[in-house]
Design an enzyme around this catalytic site. Structure first.
Site, PDB file in Angstrom:
ATOM      1  N   CYS A  88      37.439  35.982  37.753  1.00  0.00           N
ATOM      2  CA  CYS A  88      37.969  36.495  36.495  1.00  0.00           C
ATOM      3  C   CYS A  88      37.522  35.641  35.300  1.00  0.00           C
ATOM      4  CB  CYS A  88      39.493  36.647  36.591  1.00  0.00           C
ATOM      5  SG  CYS A  88      40.087  37.892  35.427  1.00  0.00           S
TER       6      CYS A  88
ATOM      7  N   GLY B 225      36.680  32.747  35.436  1.00  0.00           N
ATOM      8  CA  GLY B 225      35.551  32.020  36.012  1.00  0.00           C
ATOM      9  C   GLY B 225      34.260  32.822  35.887  1.00  0.00           C
TER      10      GLY B 225
ATOM     11  N   GLU C  56      38.184  35.957  23.099  1.00  0.00           N
ATOM     12  CA  GLU C  56      39.529  35.462  23.390  1.00  0.00           C
ATOM     13  C   GLU C  56      39.752  34.134  22.668  1.00  0.00           C
ATOM     14  OE1 GLU C  56      40.516  35.330  27.581  1.00  0.00           O
ATOM     15  OE2 GLU C  56      42.348  34.194  27.240  1.00  0.00           O
TER      16      GLU C  56
ATOM     17  N   HIS D 153      40.028  39.841  41.148  1.00  0.00           N
ATOM     18  CA  HIS D 153      40.616  38.727  41.901  1.00  0.00           C
ATOM     19  C   HIS D 153      40.581  39.018  43.404  1.00  0.00           C
ATOM     20  CE1 HIS D 153      42.391  36.564  38.443  1.00  0.00           C
ATOM     21  NE2 HIS D 153      42.480  37.771  37.912  1.00  0.00           N
TER      22      HIS D 153
ATOM     23  N   GLU E  46      41.042  37.107  45.692  1.00  0.00           N
ATOM     24  CA  GLU E  46      42.054  36.287  46.401  1.00  0.00           C
ATOM     25  C   GLU E  46      43.312  37.076  46.734  1.00  0.00           C
ATOM     26  OE1 GLU E  46      41.110  35.878  43.220  1.00  0.00           O
ATOM     27  OE2 GLU E  46      42.725  35.136  41.944  1.00  0.00           O
TER      28      GLU E  46
END
Ligand code: GLN
Length: 546
Positions: free
Chosen positions: A388, A390, A412, A519, A521
């Site tokens: 993300c 990263g 951002e 993600h 994960e």
């Protein structure tokens, strides 16, 4: 069909006693008896979901496939039970009150005076039963957040009491308690547990089992004492000593025949137990040959004098599964990205790692340090996985240092940048302008199409995948052609090719450089590790061997 059964898991003595893992483990041993199990988490916060909470304070925000921003315990349930858990299985005080108030505004209470009791517990019960129904679960584990005796979770205990009253044979309660062994006394003390059980009694609930968390197993004399003072049988006091590996906990519970005892209490047939896949996992974990050194470069680690890794729990667990499945013991190090910002010499330590991960994040703190670390990983061919933020920062790094766009940034952080490589999605900009922060990101499952022949396609071994998201910003397509000409590979996109979902570098120039907007994960499971994490660890193993 037999009646649905419910198990309330309630914590005593202190927070952090391990209710989440206990709930997941209880679910697992019942699943191993052939039952269909789901789990519900109740958080006592006013926050409508976990999305607006600071990860350093609350831990990870776990995203479900249907896009709910929930507590990390939902992640524990998904990982242990190997099922998808949905929005209906998570509630907070805020969420419950909000629906009662909305319903009142819609005149759904037919002109009645709407009161905290019984309407709030009734709403809670409706939600628990709804989740059980939707999952078609034989047994639903309901973890009540907070600790018995505190003010905040009292209405949830009231819901448990009311459910038990109306379905005596179908509802049980388990108190997860803590037994300290004060170093100067040198003896395991049961009094806090006795007090917790009394407080639970005063909420109208008699625990059916007491799980005794402690740093060692509880002995017989203390079991007898708790049984006597807490009004339970000795065999309903279950030892729950600290475990080095959380996946050992279900097996520990079974040493005390917990699943059989629960089935009896719930008037369910005693079916055979099969925990063999978990036993083989534990074998694998205990019989690794060598270890792999993994660095996670993040910023949500420190609270006061303590280092907490809760903010990255899914990333950490995913790395562990991938390491175990490669026969390796994971050695995970937290690297605070701040230290690399403006300290080029510190980056040298990164070469001691077999692989590196830059996980998700928000805001400006630590960003330049992460970019410096990604540059180091790219230039020094250290296997790298970006998740993300990263992935967004890896794109900036490439734009700055390979394409020479020194100003490259994400809006951002820098809205005025001349090279907005990462920019906000238009519908997200509208939401931010209206200060609509909660539950408004791009959330949950979205399909992603992979580029044939890419490393990502090779690892997944298919060309379309579904992965979970949580972000507002995205890769700016204006820069795509230019960066691809310089060797940046977009290996996954949304099916309409509009959103960049995976980037990578060619295996000819880097052994493993992959980053995802999503993600992965959240989809990795102990018995079924995620292919991208497996790929990272394999590349790390090659580096280790070299
Ligand atoms: N802050 C980034 C965004 O909102 C990345 C979010 C994340 O890492 N989960 O797009």
């Amino acid at each position: 069909m037999a009646d649905r059964k419910y198990i309330f898991v309630i914590g005593g003595v202190m927070s952090g006693v391990g209710k989440g893992i206990a709930s997941a483990s209880i679910g697992l041993i019942l699943q191993a008896r052939g039952l269909k199990v789901t789990a519900v988490k109740i958080d006592p916060y006013i926050n409508v979901d976990a999305g607006t909470m600071n990860p350093t304070e609350h831990g990870e925000v776990y995203v479900t496939s249907d896009g709910d921003e929930t507590d990390q315990d939902i992640g524990n349930y998904e990982r242990f039970l190997n099922i998808d858990i949905y929005r209906d299985n998570y509630m907070t005080t805020g969420r419950v009150y909000r629906s009662v108030i909305e319903r009142e505004r819609n005149l759904e209470y037919g002109g009645k005076c709407v009161e905290v009791v019984p309407h709030i517990p009734l709403e809670v019960i409706g939600r628990i039963k709804g989740a059980a129904e939707k999952a078609d679960a034989d047994v639903t584990i309901v973890e009540v957040g907070g600790t018995v005796g505190e003010y905040q979770n009292i209405l949830f205990l009231e819901a448990a009491r009311m459910m038990k009253l109306n379905n005596t044979d179908d509802v049980i309660s388990i108190l997860v308690s803590y037994l300290p062994v004060p170093s100067k006394i040198g003896e395991m003390k049961t009094k806090p547990t006795q007090t917790a059980a009394k407080m639970l009694n005063s909420a109208g609930i008699q625990p059916d089992f007491i799980l005794c968390r402690a740093d060692q197993p509880i002995d017989d004399p203390r079991k007898e004492k708790i049984a006597m003072f807490c009004n339970v049988h000795k065999e309903e006091i279950i030892s729950a000593p600290d475990a080095d590996i959380v996946y050992d906990i279900p097996l520990n519970f079974e040493k005390e025949n917990l699943s059989e005892k629960i089935l009896k209490k719930l008037h369910l047939e005693i079916t055979p137990l099969d925990l063999s896949p978990w036993q083989s996992l534990i074998e694998k974990i205990k019989n690794t040959s060598g270890s792999i050194k993994i660095g996670i470069i993040g910023k949500y680690f420190e609270t006061g004098d303590f280092i907490l890794s809760d903010a990255y729990i899914s990333v950490i667990e995913s790395l562990k599964y991938a390491a175990w499945h490669n026969g390796l013991k994971p050695e995970i190090h937290w690297l605070n990205s701040d230290i690399y910002d403006g300290h080029g010499e510190k980056l040298e330590e990164l070469k001691n790692y077999n692989c590196l991960v830059v996980p998700g994040g928000f805001g400006s703190r630590g960003v330049e340090g992460k970019i410096a670390a990604i540059k180091y990983a790219r230039e020094n061919k250290i296997p790298f996985l970006g998740l993300c933020y990263g992935m967004q920062l890896a794109s900036l790094e490439f734009a700055r240092h390979v394409c020479g766009l020194n100003e490259a940034h994400t809006t951002e952080i820098n809205q005025e940048t001349t090279n907005p490589i990462i920019h906000i999605m238009p519908e997200q900009a509208e939401k931010l302008a209206k200060k609509q922060y909660g539950n408004t990101m791009r959330l949950g499952n979205y399909p992603c199409v992979l580029k044939p022949g890419s490393l990502a396609a090779k690892l997944y071994d298919k060309l379309e995948v579904n992965e979970r998201h949580r972000h507002r910003y995205e890769f700016n397509n204006d820069y795509r052609d230019m960066m691809e000409e310089a060797g940046f590979i977009v290996s996954g996109t949304s099916p309409d090719n509009q959103l960049v979902e995976i980037i990578e570098l060619s295996e000819n120039i880097h052994p493993f450089f992959v980053a995802t907007q999503f993600h992965p994960e959240f989809k990795s499971r102990p018995l079924d590790p995620h292919p991208l994490f497996l790929g990272l660890i394999k590349a790390g193993l090659n580096r280790l061997r070299a």
